[in-house]
Design a protein around this motif. Structure first.
Motif, PDB file in Angstrom:
ATOM      1  N   GLY A 167      -8.242-131.051  83.216  1.00 27.02           N
ATOM      2  CA  GLY A 167      -8.399-129.737  82.384  1.00 27.02           C
ATOM      3  C   GLY A 167      -9.878-129.780  82.257  1.00 27.02           C
ATOM      4  N   GLY A 168     -10.396-128.674  81.823  1.00 27.66           N
ATOM      5  CA  GLY A 168     -11.596-128.270  81.658  1.00 27.66           C
ATOM      6  C   GLY A 168     -12.607-127.671  82.704  1.00 27.66           C
ATOM      7  N   GLU A 169     -13.715-127.639  82.509  1.00 28.37           N
ATOM      8  CA  GLU A 169     -14.446-126.952  83.757  1.00 28.37           C
ATOM      9  C   GLU A 169     -15.623-127.682  84.115  1.00 28.37           C
ATOM     10  OE1 GLU A 169     -15.596-122.935  82.784  1.00 28.37           O
ATOM     11  OE2 GLU A 169     -13.808-122.215  82.302  1.00 28.37           O
ATOM     12  N   ILE A 170     -16.059-127.472  85.390  1.00 26.58           N
ATOM     13  CA  ILE A 170     -17.418-128.098  86.011  1.00 26.58           C
ATOM     14  C   ILE A 170     -18.103-126.814  86.493  1.00 26.58           C
ATOM     15  CG2 ILE A 170     -18.617-129.577  87.442  1.00 26.58           C
ATOM     16  CD1 ILE A 170     -16.196-131.558  87.177  1.00 26.58           C
ATOM     17  N   ARG A 171     -19.160-126.597  86.104  1.00 25.93           N
ATOM     18  CA  ARG A 171     -19.927-125.374  86.637  1.00 25.93           C
ATOM     19  C   ARG A 171     -21.134-125.776  87.482  1.00 25.93           C
ATOM     20  NH1 ARG A 171     -18.320-120.522  85.214  1.00 25.93           N
ATOM     21  NH2 ARG A 171     -16.832-120.314  83.487  1.00 25.93           N
ATOM     22  N   ILE A 172     -21.458-125.720  88.772  1.00 27.72           N
ATOM     23  CA  ILE A 172     -22.657-125.763  89.366  1.00 27.72           C
ATOM     24  C   ILE A 172     -23.195-124.361  89.598  1.00 27.72           C
ATOM     25  CG2 ILE A 172     -23.504-126.742  91.530  1.00 27.72           C
ATOM     26  CD1 ILE A 172     -21.489-128.701  91.720  1.00 27.72           C
ATOM     27  N   GLN A 173     -24.541-124.212  89.258  1.00 30.51           N
ATOM     28  CA  GLN A 173     -25.367-123.119  89.236  1.00 30.51           C
ATOM     29  C   GLN A 173     -24.195-121.821  88.848  1.00 30.51           C
ATOM     30  OE1 GLN A 173     -26.295-123.773  93.119  1.00 30.51           O
ATOM     31  NE2 GLN A 173     -28.370-124.474  92.585  1.00 30.51           N
ATOM     32  N   GLY A 174     -23.588-121.953  87.590  1.00 29.06           N
ATOM     33  CA  GLY A 174     -22.760-120.958  86.993  1.00 29.06           C
ATOM     34  C   GLY A 174     -21.470-121.046  87.670  1.00 29.06           C
ATOM     35  N   ARG A 175     -21.147-121.548  88.822  1.00 29.63           N
ATOM     36  CA  ARG A 175     -19.867-121.409  89.394  1.00 29.63           C
ATOM     37  C   ARG A 175     -18.885-122.640  89.208  1.00 29.63           C
ATOM     38  NH1 ARG A 175     -18.454-120.342  95.764  1.00 29.63           N
ATOM     39  NH2 ARG A 175     -16.104-119.633  95.337  1.00 29.63           N
ATOM     40  N   ASN A 176     -17.684-121.954  88.769  1.00 29.22           N
ATOM     41  CA  ASN A 176     -16.674-123.396  88.473  1.00 29.22           C
ATOM     42  C   ASN A 176     -16.113-123.983  89.790  1.00 29.22           C
ATOM     43  OD1 ASN A 176     -14.625-125.101  87.648  1.00 29.22           O
ATOM     44  ND2 ASN A 176     -13.568-123.586  86.564  1.00 29.22           N
ATOM     45  N   VAL A 177     -16.269-125.144  90.122  1.00 27.10           N
ATOM     46  CA  VAL A 177     -16.217-125.925  91.097  1.00 27.10           C
ATOM     47  C   VAL A 177     -14.390-125.627  91.406  1.00 27.10           C
ATOM     48  CG1 VAL A 177     -17.903-127.536  90.971  1.00 27.10           C
ATOM     49  CG2 VAL A 177     -15.608-128.084  90.153  1.00 27.10           C
ATOM     50  N   LEU A 178     -13.749-125.714  90.341  1.00 32.15           N
ATOM     51  CA  LEU A 178     -12.354-125.633  90.701  1.00 32.15           C
ATOM     52  C   LEU A 178     -11.773-124.279  91.393  1.00 32.15           C
ATOM     53  CD1 LEU A 178     -11.058-127.207  87.269  1.00 32.15           C
ATOM     54  CD2 LEU A 178     -11.212-128.361  89.482  1.00 32.15           C
ATOM     55  N   ASP A 179     -12.844-123.196  91.170  1.00 29.69           N
ATOM     56  CA  ASP A 179     -12.546-122.002  92.039  1.00 29.69           C
ATOM     57  C   ASP A 179     -12.999-122.018  93.475  1.00 29.69           C
ATOM     58  OD1 ASP A 179     -11.626-121.265  89.794  1.00 29.69           O
ATOM     59  OD2 ASP A 179     -13.360-120.075  89.187  1.00 29.69           O
ATOM     60  N   SER A 180     -13.506-123.205  93.962  1.00 23.29           N
ATOM     61  CA  SER A 180     -14.449-123.121  95.398  1.00 23.29           C
ATOM     62  C   SER A 180     -13.327-123.982  96.138  1.00 23.29           C
ATOM     63  CB  SER A 180     -15.698-123.698  95.182  1.00 23.29           C
ATOM     64  OG  SER A 180     -16.073-124.699  94.384  1.00 23.29           O
ATOM     65  N   ASP A 181     -13.477-123.827  97.270  1.00 16.13           N
ATOM     66  CA  ASP A 181     -12.639-124.541  98.240  1.00 16.13           C
ATOM     67  C   ASP A 181     -13.497-126.019  98.381  1.00 16.13           C
ATOM     68  OD1 ASP A 181     -11.513-125.692 100.470  1.00 16.13           O
ATOM     69  OD2 ASP A 181     -12.943-125.000 101.906  1.00 16.13           O
ATOM     70  N   PRO A 182     -12.457-127.091  98.003  1.00 18.19           N
ATOM     71  CA  PRO A 182     -12.976-128.328  97.881  1.00 18.19           C
ATOM     72  C   PRO A 182     -13.640-128.934  99.230  1.00 18.19           C
ATOM     73  CG  PRO A 182     -10.711-128.418  98.084  1.00 18.19           C
ATOM     74  CD  PRO A 182     -10.901-127.150  97.878  1.00 18.19           C
ATOM     75  N   VAL A 183     -13.336-128.738 100.501  1.00 17.16           N
ATOM     76  CA  VAL A 183     -14.140-128.958 101.727  1.00 17.16           C
ATOM     77  C   VAL A 183     -15.578-128.359 101.556  1.00 17.16           C
ATOM     78  CG1 VAL A 183     -13.988-128.890 104.182  1.00 17.16           C
ATOM     79  CG2 VAL A 183     -11.966-129.452 102.999  1.00 17.16           C
ATOM     80  N   MET A 184     -15.540-127.033 101.296  1.00 14.90           N
ATOM     81  CA  MET A 184     -16.901-126.551 101.402  1.00 14.90           C
ATOM     82  C   MET A 184     -17.867-127.274 100.247  1.00 14.90           C
ATOM     83  SD  MET A 184     -17.274-125.095 104.065  1.00 14.90           S
ATOM     84  CE  MET A 184     -18.899-124.382 103.786  1.00 14.90           C
TER      85      MET A 184
END
Lengths: 254, 517
Positions: free
Chosen positions: A57-74
């Motif tokens: 649970g929770g969120e991690i944002r890198i430069q405002g973008r939640n890493v859980l929304d990005s493709d893990p490989v990229m």
């Protein structure tokens, strides 16, 4: 800028909460050290930033973008990672190891060659002597320098280091640590490093985040921690290197 | 250079070529199947554990048995495809051998793939993920390259095994270097046996060496070594295949004559082949077929003609135990084979190759044994037989008729039976009446006063494909009724004797001149 909000992780089976209720904000270009005893959840936290471990649970944002929304490989291709004991690919030469991520990103070969040259220069390994060696032909310190170069190859905005000096002898350790710090200053990358050595943390960090039992106890600059420790545990952590330095100085001056 | 060596050299291009095609195909297929299976097995324990167990069990099946097992399996499949799709697959020869050898090749490769992948440092796998590799990239760029040396070691083991076991594909009708060994063993031509062993061993060593060079090329990251090994492998395969490619055999429209695995059969198949060639047919031979495999091969069309014996067919194919008399048996057999299998019997060749029991003359005289009935008084005598006799109805009939069930039995390769009885390892041996060595060794044939043993007239059988082929039948017909027991004994002795040993082909030519055309 990395923002971590309400992060939690429990490992299935063990039933223990590895990380819970973790909130932390790391400004652009900061060198933050996560410290704590074994099992305090610091490596789990680090690994959740590039999703080698998936948070519950929770969120991690890198430069405002939640890493859980990005493709893990990229995501991982855009985050440098230096592993405990280097993690170099034993069947690839130094140059090939450094070129791994640029190759995955499809850079052209000329650009990769230039980049490898730059990086070997940056980590102070002579290209002619080292580019074609295999990892087994390197010393521990050299291996960690190559691992650092590999992590930086694709110009990531974020660098993660998991006890990068753990396997090194004290002299090499200090030299590689100095290199890491120098390179950080030069590139200004947002950096998270995990260690359990408070001396190392005090010497390298802009800020230190102290963890115990999966929780964040206190975050602050080395001075802040020394001046107003949150509890006895933090006090002990800070006092330990100071006491040892003191004891050493007395012994040597006697 | 003596005749045997010259003949062996002459056969080498064909035998070696076929051996290499079969071994290399089985290995390539084995690698192609085992690699993905191994990867899958290393990913899932629930799939991997039973798979490895199954492949290990296959490995414990003796090679000859595994090869033989594929024949009935493919035969059933062939009947099925014939019914469903109107074509039948070939149940004999290359296909069953290929499948069995592929199974053999799998274990060492599969085991090493699984071991290698499971043994990789988890930190390296984590690093592969961490630098941004997809699971596929991690497999191909990191895991497989790191597993390669161990996988290659598995392939080397498989290579040595498969090249060796390929020699066992001869009895199911696939030519290989094993033809030297099986034929040599049957006619006691040790030059042939040795030649086959040395050739197979040399082939295995050369392939193993080349793979070793490839392995060191991988380890040392030396492109030169890898190229050298690759070129070497291509060269070996090309050299083995060259004669085949230079003189492609006529696309098998030709006749195939079958032979079981003993000298008389080799001679007769050569004789039939030469008669058919004289009549303008293109003919090849398939030798060393197991006894019932030969009959099944004829019904399936894998061979077109061969010689079998009335008593054998009576018991094994018709499953009859009654004894209607010589001519009645021939007539009933001919009718049954025609009706049930579409096989035509051209008739008896004129001699009988019967099961008989024989003793050394001095021993028989000392014990006052003249007939099978006298044996009952000597329950301590040892009886030697070939591999089939004790499980055949003939033995049950004899044992029941004369009360011999308690005799101590030993089984021998047919040609060693004579050595066994001469040396005293066996007191009584089973033998064949057309064997020239009975007279040569001065053995006494034990009488069969109760007529427990059936007659064994040599019958020339033609498969369904040529049952109505007048030209085909006309070429073979003159052989019917024209081969006397004496002539066959002399012919067999020429092949079996130790001195001035003749090849089956030379003996067939010798017979050809003495027979009507």
């Amino acid at each position: 800028m990395i923002e971590i909000l309400q992060l939690s992780k429990a490992y299935a089976g063990s039933g223990t909460q590895a990380v819970s209720d973790f909130n932390l904000s790391v400004p652009e270009g900061e060198f933050l050290v996560l410290i704590g005893p074994s099992g305090s959840g610091k490596t789990t936290t680090l690994n959740m930033v590039n999703r080698l471990v998936e948070p519950d649970g929770g969120e991690i944002r890198i430069q405002g973008r939640n890493v859980l929304d990005s493709d893990p490989v990229m995501l991982r291709r855009n985050i440098g990672y230096v592993f405990q004991e280097a993690g170099l690919f034993p069947h690839m030469t130094v140059a090939e190891n450094i070129a791994v991520t640029p190759n995955l990103l499809g850079w052209d070969q000329a650009r990769i060659r230039t980049r490898v040259h730059q990086l070997l220069d940056m980590v102070q390994l002579e290209e002619a002597a080292f580019a074609n060696r295999l990892p087994v032909e390197l010393s521990g310190g050299q291996r960690q320098r190559v691992a650092l170069a590999r992590a930086l190859a694709a110009r990531p905005p974020v660098l993660l280091l998991d006890e990068p000096f753990g396997a090194l002898d004290p002299v090499t350790r200090e030299a590689v640590a100095a290199d890491v710090r120098r390179i950080h200053q030069r590139l200004g990358l947002t950096t998270l490093m995990v260690t359990h050595d408070m001396t190392e943390a005090l010497l390298m960090a802009d800020r230190i985040a102290v963890m115990r039992d999966g929780r964040l106890i206190q975050v602050g600059t080395p001075h802040e921690l020394a001046a107003s420790p949150a509890d006895d545990f933090v006090t002990q952590l800070i006092e330990n290197p100071r006491r040892r330095a003191h004891a050493l100085a007395e012994m040597l001056n006697a | 250079m003596n005749d045997s060596v010259r003949e062996a050299w002459g056969l080498l291009p064909d035998y070696l070529g076929q051996h290499v095609i079969l071994s290399v195909s089985a290995l390539l297929l084995g690698v192609a199947v085992s690699l993905p299976l191994g990867i899958a097995a290393s990913r899932s324990r629930r799939f991997g554990t039973p798979l490895l167990a199954a492949v290990s069990v296959v490995q414990t099946i003796p090679g000859l048995a595994l090869l033989a097992l594929f024949y009935p399996l493919l035969l059933a499949l062939s009947v099925l495809t014939q019914d469903l799709f109107g074509f039948s697959i070939r149940a004999l020869g290359f296909l069953p051998a290929l499948l069995a050898l592929t199974l053999y090749a799998m274990l060492p490769i599969l085991r090493n793939v699984v071991t290698a992948l499971a043994g990789l440092d988890p930190a390296i796998l984590m690093a592969a993920k961490g630098v941004g590799m997809t699971p596929r990239q991690s497999l191909f760029k990191v895991e497989l390259p790191l597993a390669a040396p161990l996988v290659l070691a598995g392939i080397r083991t498989a290579t040595v095994w498969v090249v060796g076991i390929t020699t066992l594909s001869t009895p199911i009708g696939q030519t290989s270097l094993g033809n030297y060994i099986f034929t040599g063993l049957q006619i006691e031509n040790w030059v042939f046996v040795l030649f086959g062993c040395v050739a197979a061993a040399a082939l295995a060593l050369v392939l193993d060496l080349l793979l070793a060079v490839a392995g060191s090329g991988l380890a040392m990251r030396s492109r030169g070594r890898l190229i050298a090994a690759g070129l070497g492998l291509v060269a070996v395969i090309a050299a083995a295949l060259a004669p085949e490619l230079a003189h492609p055999r006529p696309a098998h429209q030709g006749i195939v004559i079958g032979a079981k695995n003993f000298g008389e059969q080799y001679i007769l198949s050569q004789l039939m082949a030469s008669r058919l060639r004289q009549a303008g047919f293109s003919v090849s031979e398939k030798s060393d077929l197991g006894s019932t495999i030969a009959f099944r091969a004829l019904t399936a069309g894998d061979i077109d003609a061969y010689v079998d014996y009335s008593g054998t067919l009576w018991g094994n194919i018709l499953h009859r135990t009654d004894m209607p008399g010589r001519q009645a048996m021939l007539d009933q057999l001919a009718a049954a084979l025609k009706k049930d299998h579409g096989i035509v019997s051209l008739g008896s060749l004129g001699f009988e190759n019967a099961y008989i029991f024989a003793m050394r003359r001095d021993r028989a005289e000392a014990l006052h044994i003249k007939s099978l009935a006298d044996l009952a008084a000597h329950p301590d005598l040892r009886i030697g037989g070939d591999f089939e006799i004790f499980s055949r109805p003939e033995w049950r009939a004899v044992a029941a008729a004369y009360g011999l069930g308690a005799m101590k039995r030993r089984q021998y390769q047919p040609d060693f039976l004579y050595r066994a009885v001469m040396s005293g390892d066996a007191d009584v041996v089973s033998a064949f009446s057309s064997d020239g060595r009975i007279a040569r060794y001065g053995l006494v044939i034990l009488e069969d006063p109760k007529a427990a043993l059936p007659p064994y007239d040599a019958m020339l059988l033609v498969g369904p494909a040529h049952a109505q082929d007048a030209k085909f039948i006309a070429a073979l017909k003159p052989l019917i009724g024209s081969i006397s027991l004496t002539l066959m004994q002399q012919a067999n002795l020429r092949v079996d004797r130790d001195q001035d040993k003749q090849t089956p082909a030379a003996t067939a030519a010798w017979m050809d001149q003495r027979l009507p055309h």
